[in-house]
Design a protein around this motif. Structure first.
Motif, mmCIF file in Angstrom:
data_model
loop_
_atom_site.group_PDB
_atom_site.id
_atom_site.type_symbol
_atom_site.label_atom_id
_atom_site.label_comp_id
_atom_site.label_asym_id
_atom_site.label_seq_id
_atom_site.Cartn_x
_atom_site.Cartn_y
_atom_site.Cartn_z
ATOM 1 N N GLU A 61 0.853 -1.183 0.000
ATOM 2 C CA GLU A 61 0.000 0.000 0.000
ATOM 3 C C GLU A 61 0.890 1.234 0.000
ATOM 4 N N ALA A 62 0.470 2.265 -0.727
ATOM 5 C CA ALA A 62 1.273 3.482 -0.808
ATOM 6 C C ALA A 62 0.359 4.680 -1.041
ATOM 7 N N LEU A 63 0.917 5.856 -0.847
ATOM 8 C CA LEU A 63 0.240 7.099 -1.209
ATOM 9 C C LEU A 63 0.855 7.598 -2.505
ATOM 10 N N LEU A 64 0.002 7.858 -3.485
ATOM 11 C CA LEU A 64 0.444 8.330 -4.787
ATOM 12 C C LEU A 64 0.430 9.849 -4.838
ATOM 13 N N ASN A 65 1.537 10.408 -5.261
ATOM 14 C CA ASN A 65 1.626 11.827 -5.574
ATOM 15 C C ASN A 65 1.959 11.948 -7.049
ATOM 16 N N THR A 66 1.392 12.953 -7.695
ATOM 17 C CA THR A 66 1.701 13.221 -9.093
ATOM 18 C C THR A 66 2.117 14.679 -9.215
ATOM 19 N N GLY A 67 2.781 14.980 -10.291
ATOM 20 C CA GLY A 67 3.190 16.357 -10.541
ATOM 21 C C GLY A 67 4.034 16.438 -11.793
ATOM 22 N N SER A 68 4.327 17.626 -12.200
ATOM 23 C CA SER A 68 5.130 17.835 -13.404
ATOM 24 C C SER A 68 6.598 17.562 -13.137
ATOM 25 N N GLU A 107 11.496 -4.736 -12.342
ATOM 26 C CA GLU A 107 11.732 -3.789 -13.431
ATOM 27 C C GLU A 107 10.480 -2.958 -13.683
ATOM 28 N N LYS A 108 9.310 -3.611 -13.482
ATOM 29 C CA LYS A 108 8.023 -2.946 -13.710
ATOM 30 C C LYS A 108 7.093 -3.239 -12.538
ATOM 31 N N VAL A 109 6.184 -2.294 -12.298
ATOM 32 C CA VAL A 109 5.156 -2.484 -11.278
ATOM 33 C C VAL A 109 3.796 -2.124 -11.858
ATOM 34 N N ALA A 110 2.765 -2.697 -11.253
ATOM 35 C CA ALA A 110 1.393 -2.271 -11.517
ATOM 36 C C ALA A 110 0.991 -1.365 -10.368
ATOM 37 N N VAL A 111 0.543 -0.176 -10.686
ATOM 38 C CA VAL A 111 -0.027 0.715 -9.687
ATOM 39 C C VAL A 111 -1.538 0.578 -9.849
ATOM 40 N N ILE A 112 -2.203 0.252 -8.744
ATOM 41 C CA ILE A 112 -3.605 -0.134 -8.773
ATOM 42 C C ILE A 112 -4.416 0.838 -7.899
ATOM 43 N N SER A 113 -5.542 1.279 -8.421
ATOM 44 C CA SER A 113 -6.397 2.202 -7.671
ATOM 45 C C SER A 113 -6.903 1.555 -6.386
ATOM 46 N N ARG A 114 -7.276 2.409 -5.436
ATOM 47 C CA ARG A 114 -7.715 1.929 -4.125
ATOM 48 C C ARG A 114 -8.876 0.942 -4.240
ATOM 49 N N ASP A 115 -9.800 1.179 -5.182
ATOM 50 C CA ASP A 115 -10.939 0.281 -5.351
ATOM 51 C C ASP A 115 -10.601 -0.936 -6.213
ATOM 52 N N ARG A 116 -9.352 -1.002 -6.657
ATOM 53 C CA ARG A 116 -8.829 -2.100 -7.486
ATOM 54 C C ARG A 116 -9.526 -2.224 -8.842
ATOM 55 N N TYR A 144 -4.758 14.758 -6.900
ATOM 56 C CA TYR A 144 -3.460 14.462 -7.512
ATOM 57 C C TYR A 144 -2.374 14.192 -6.472
ATOM 58 N N LYS A 145 -2.664 14.459 -5.225
ATOM 59 C CA LYS A 145 -1.694 14.245 -4.144
ATOM 60 C C LYS A 145 -2.327 13.376 -3.067
ATOM 61 N N GLY A 146 -1.619 12.351 -2.648
ATOM 62 C CA GLY A 146 -2.053 11.544 -1.517
ATOM 63 C C GLY A 146 -3.136 10.524 -1.802
ATOM 64 N N SER A 147 -3.266 10.088 -3.046
ATOM 65 C CA SER A 147 -4.245 9.048 -3.360
ATOM 66 C C SER A 147 -3.732 7.691 -2.896
ATOM 67 N N PRO A 148 -4.517 6.949 -2.118
ATOM 68 C CA PRO A 148 -4.092 5.602 -1.730
ATOM 69 C C PRO A 148 -4.100 4.673 -2.945
ATOM 70 N N VAL A 149 -3.034 3.898 -3.111
ATOM 71 C CA VAL A 149 -2.913 2.932 -4.206
ATOM 72 C C VAL A 149 -2.236 1.671 -3.689
ATOM 73 N N PHE A 150 -2.271 0.645 -4.508
ATOM 74 C CA PHE A 150 -1.508 -0.574 -4.271
ATOM 75 C C PHE A 150 -0.432 -0.649 -5.342
ATOM 76 N N VAL A 151 0.733 -1.181 -4.983
ATOM 77 C CA VAL A 151 1.841 -1.324 -5.926
ATOM 78 C C VAL A 151 2.315 -2.771 -5.861
ATOM 79 N N ASN A 163 -3.274 9.456 -14.479
ATOM 80 C CA ASN A 163 -4.714 9.679 -14.468
ATOM 81 C C ASN A 163 -5.519 8.392 -14.332
ATOM 82 N N VAL A 164 -4.957 7.270 -14.762
ATOM 83 C CA VAL A 164 -5.661 5.989 -14.652
ATOM 84 C C VAL A 164 -5.982 5.660 -13.196
ATOM 85 N N VAL A 165 -5.091 5.994 -12.280
ATOM 86 C CA VAL A 165 -5.245 5.557 -10.886
ATOM 87 C C VAL A 165 -5.472 6.694 -9.880
ATOM 88 N N VAL A 166 -5.480 7.935 -10.333
ATOM 89 C CA VAL A 166 -5.732 9.067 -9.439
ATOM 90 C C VAL A 166 -7.174 8.997 -8.944
#
Length: 129
Positions: free
Chosen positions: A2-9, A48-57, A100-107, A85-88
């Motif tokens: 479980e992680a918190l997702l942050n996005t930005g430029s 090498e790669k991860v899936a970032v998954i939205s909180r609701d999966r 865009y900041k602090g969205s709970p996700v799974f990795v 944007n897929v998982v925000v």
């Protein structure tokens, strides 16, 4: 994990996006990336790669990993882009802007293909494969 997702430029994301290069390999290499700290990268088995998954999966996106000291354990960063944007979290809390900041996700580690921006838009929003 479980992680918190942050996005930005990022500098290069902005340069490529504003320059009309969203459908280039350079844009995919810059933006289809999940930044994380070394501790979290190691705990996931150094993928090498991860899936970032939205909180609701309901939604998931495959990304390459980038290990950086700029991240703290339990937090990940994806440059502002279609991949993020897929998982925000879509909730705007009446502000008109998603979380865009602090969205709970799974990795999780993945072997899924990293899609280009065009492929991802077609798959996620146009029902194509």
């Amino acid at each position: 994990m479980e992680a918190l997702l942050n996005t930005g430029s990022t500098i290069d994301e902005g340069r490529l996006a504003k320059g009309g290069s969203k459908y280039t390999d350079d844009y995919t290499k810059e933006c289809a990336v999940c930044w994380m700290c070394a501790e979290d990268f190691t705990s996931l088995g150094c993928p090498e790669k991860v899936a970032v998954i939205s909180r609701d999966r309901k939604y998931s996106v495959a990304l390459t990993t980038k290990v950086t000291e700029a991240m703290r354990s339990g937090q990940v960063f994806i440059p502002r882009s279609i991949w993020a944007n897929v998982v925000v979290e879509p909730d705007t809390f009446s502000t008109g802007s998603p979380r865009y900041k602090g969205s709970p996700v799974f990795v999780e580690p993945t072997d899924d293909e990293i899609l280009s921006a065009e492929e991802l838009v077609t798959k996620m929003y146009m029902g194509g494969e």
